[in-house]
Design an enzyme around this catalytic site. Structure first.
Site, mmCIF file in Angstrom:
data_model
loop_
_atom_site.group_PDB
_atom_site.id
_atom_site.type_symbol
_atom_site.label_atom_id
_atom_site.label_comp_id
_atom_site.label_asym_id
_atom_site.label_seq_id
_atom_site.Cartn_x
_atom_site.Cartn_y
_atom_site.Cartn_z
ATOM 1 N N GLU A 161 -51.168 39.518 -13.052
ATOM 2 C CA GLU A 161 -52.213 40.358 -13.662
ATOM 3 C C GLU A 161 -53.446 40.476 -12.782
ATOM 4 O OE1 GLU A 161 -52.735 38.747 -17.655
ATOM 5 O OE2 GLU A 161 -51.105 39.993 -18.384
ATOM 6 N N GLU A 207 -43.765 40.779 -18.786
ATOM 7 C CA GLU A 207 -44.218 40.092 -19.999
ATOM 8 C C GLU A 207 -44.291 41.082 -21.147
ATOM 9 O OE1 GLU A 207 -47.908 37.885 -19.763
ATOM 10 O OE2 GLU A 207 -47.457 37.237 -17.726
HETATM 11 C C1 BG6 Z 1 -50.763 37.409 -20.189
HETATM 12 C C2 BG6 Z 1 -50.733 36.228 -19.260
HETATM 13 O O1 BG6 Z 1 -52.004 38.014 -20.088
HETATM 14 O O2 BG6 Z 1 -50.678 37.194 -21.555
HETATM 15 C C3 BG6 Z 1 -50.076 35.003 -19.835
HETATM 16 O O3 BG6 Z 1 -50.149 36.559 -18.024
HETATM 17 C C4 BG6 Z 1 -50.472 34.840 -21.298
HETATM 18 O O4 BG6 Z 1 -50.405 33.901 -19.035
HETATM 19 C C5 BG6 Z 1 -50.002 36.056 -22.058
HETATM 20 O O5 BG6 Z 1 -50.023 33.674 -21.876
HETATM 21 C C6 BG6 Z 1 -50.277 35.999 -23.535
HETATM 22 O O6 BG6 Z 1 -51.627 35.700 -23.782
HETATM 23 P P1 BG6 Z 1 -52.062 34.505 -24.712
HETATM 24 O O7 BG6 Z 1 -53.510 34.417 -24.544
HETATM 25 O O8 BG6 Z 1 -51.646 34.889 -26.065
HETATM 26 O O9 BG6 Z 1 -51.348 33.290 -24.199
#
Ligand code: BG6
Length: 488
Positions: free
Chosen positions: A192, A386
């Site tokens: 990111e 993701e």
């Molecule tokens: C992404 C990141 O922004 O979102 C992850 O690359 C992160 O590291 C994921 O865990 C989900 O966000 P969160 O804050 O719910 O863990």
């Protein structure tokens, strides 16, 4: 030819990050990373949990390094994957994973970041992880840097704003490319990368207090990451010409709140601010619009003559991104209700969309749009690195977790990937986020869970660490077994 199915070679899997999962922060020579200094405190109100993620102060960083501190730092423990990796990978294999997206802890290999020689024990750990994946035919997809640069580089060098950090990163990258050239084919340089704008401490090791002109610091740090990414791509190809290197951005689909021309222009500008990062990494040069963007932000980059050439010669092979939500943009946000849980860009509440328990606006069709927009823009293979739903799961008697809400979120998004494939988009893999529950990046909670596998651990790290399959485990196993044909 019309493609109506997921390609046979499609890489189904799950994604994690070392700092949220591994633990083992004080063993085998590992150093502290920028993520190891975030606390979790049950007594702070829920709305404030993500504050430190956005801005870390000197005082917080110093306190975290004091051995007598009694605060709880969840990312030092993760879910103890460092000890449980065989069991966890066996569960991934049982689901039929074709790939596993993970990251390396830079601090396991170069504990302070500026050492001349790597820490052999750290390298051996990843040898064992890759061998274990290989045993099951699971392809590793590896991020070099996922919110975990060595703390020492932040405190002693000022983070990525300091050009010297490029050399340290390239030394780290070159070390792992050489070491794992026969074990890893897919690499990502920075997780990111466009989030340097929103959380410069964890992305760049930059403490905002030091920089009255924070925009200048963010873009200077980003420029150094672009150079580092291009140099790493060069080094990767030298070690293994067959390897593929990708960029990775947080993609939040932005839509105008209304058809007011001001909303439309505001959306274009916001989207450019975000896609600027992949524009540079995928095309190999700063786009024309940068000149105005920088002038309006009063940003003047300090560059070296060779930077332009290296960025141009070594763009990435593929574009990967995280996709969780979309957001509406208005030129007059003060008149409207904000999308409160939308940590990444702020944004406006979209009345057409439901939200997660953390206020993230759920928009599966936005994923199809995202894939089409990115493919139209870059014409490079795409990878959904993701996607997922953070939710509060309930462990019922008999080890039952009925996470139908997660199944429904994932199913709706995967359907849209298929639509994008029919649209003609070249997408070669999907790794849903947090295939096993782990510490949340932004709130440091354990109870914000994304996994197919439940981990018996609470927000303060209490629990047996037992791994338990959720209902979604069998569902995803069937999705992979049918190559995305059976989603219900
Ligand atoms: C992404 C990141 O922004 O979102 C992850 O690359 C992160 O590291 C994921 O865990 C989900 O966000 P969160 O804050 O719910 O863990």
């Amino acid at each position: 030819m019309l493609q109506t199915k997921f390609p046979e070679s499609f890489l189904w899997g799950g994604a994690t990050a070392a700092n949220q999962l591994e633990g083992g922060s004080n063993v085998d020579g590992k150093g502290l990373s920028v993520s190891d200094v975030y606390i979790f405190d049950e007594n702070i109100s829920k709305e404030r949990w993500a504050d430190q993620w956005h801005m870390m102060t000197h005082r917080q960083v110093e306190e975290a390094q004091d051995p007598s501190s009694e605060k709880y730092y969840p990312k030092r423990n993760g879910i103890e994957f460092y000890r449980h990796y065989k069991e966890d990978i066996a569960l991934f294999a049982e689901m039929g994973f074709k790939c596993y997206r993970m990251s390396l802890a830079w601090t396991r290999i170069f504990p302070n970041g500026d050492e001349l020689e790597p820490n052999e024990a750290g390298l051996e750990f990843y040898d064992r992880v890759f061998d274990e994946l290989n045993k099951y035919g699971i392809e590793p997809v590896v991020s070099l840097s996922h919110y975990e640069m060595p703390l020492h580089l932040a405190t002693e060098y000022g983070g990525w704003i300091n050009r010297k950090v490029i050399d340290y990163y390239v030394r780290f990258a070159t070390t792992v490319f050489k070491r794992y050239k026969d074990k890893v084919k897919y690499w990502m340089t920075f997780n990111e990368i466009n989030c340097v704008k929103h959380h410069p401490y964890v992305s760049l090791g930059v403490i905002e207090e030091n920089h009255p002109h924070i925009e200048q610091a963010k873009y200077q740090g980003a420029h150094h990451q672009f150079v580092a990414s291009a140099l790493a791509t060069k080094a990767c190809k030298e070690s293994n010409p067959e390897a593929k290197v990708g960029c990775m951005i947080s993609y939040q689909l932005l839509v105008p709140y209304s058809c007011d021309p001001d909303d439309i222009q505001a959306t274009v500008e916001k989207q450019r601010e975000s896609l600027f990062f992949s524009d540079v990494q995928a095309r190999g040069y700063y786009p024309n619009y940068t000149a105005r963007m920088f002038a309006e932000k009063n940003v003047v980059l300090k560059t070296e003559p060779e930077d332009e050439k290296i960025i141009r010669e070594f763009p990435v092979d593929f574009v990967s991104f995280s996709y969780y939500m979309s957001s509406a943009v208005s030129a007059h946000p003060e008149k409207l209700e904000g999308a409160v849980g939308n940590l990444i860009t702020g944004g406006i509440k979209n009345p057409y969309l439901p939200t997660s328990d953390w206020g993230w606006q759920i928009d599966p069709k936005g994923l199809r749009t995202a894939l089409n927009q990115l493919y139209d823009r870059y014409q490079k293979p795409l990878f959904v690195a993701e996607n997922g739903l953070g939710a509060m799961d309930v462990l019922e008697e008999g080890d039952i977790i009925e996470d139908d809400y997660r199944i429904s979120y994932l199913r709706d998004h995967i359907k849209q990937i298929k639509e994008a494939i029919i649209d003609g988009v070249d997408v070669f893999g999907y790794t849903s986020w947090g295939c096993i529950d782990m510490i949340s990046a932004s709130t440091n909670q354990m109870s914000k869970r994304y996994g197919y596998i439940y981990v018996d651990q609470d927000d303060m790290g209490r629990g047996t660490k037992r791994r338990i399959k959720k209902k979604s485990f069998e569902w995803y196993k069937n999705v992979i077994a049918t190559n995305g044909e059976q989603l219900d």
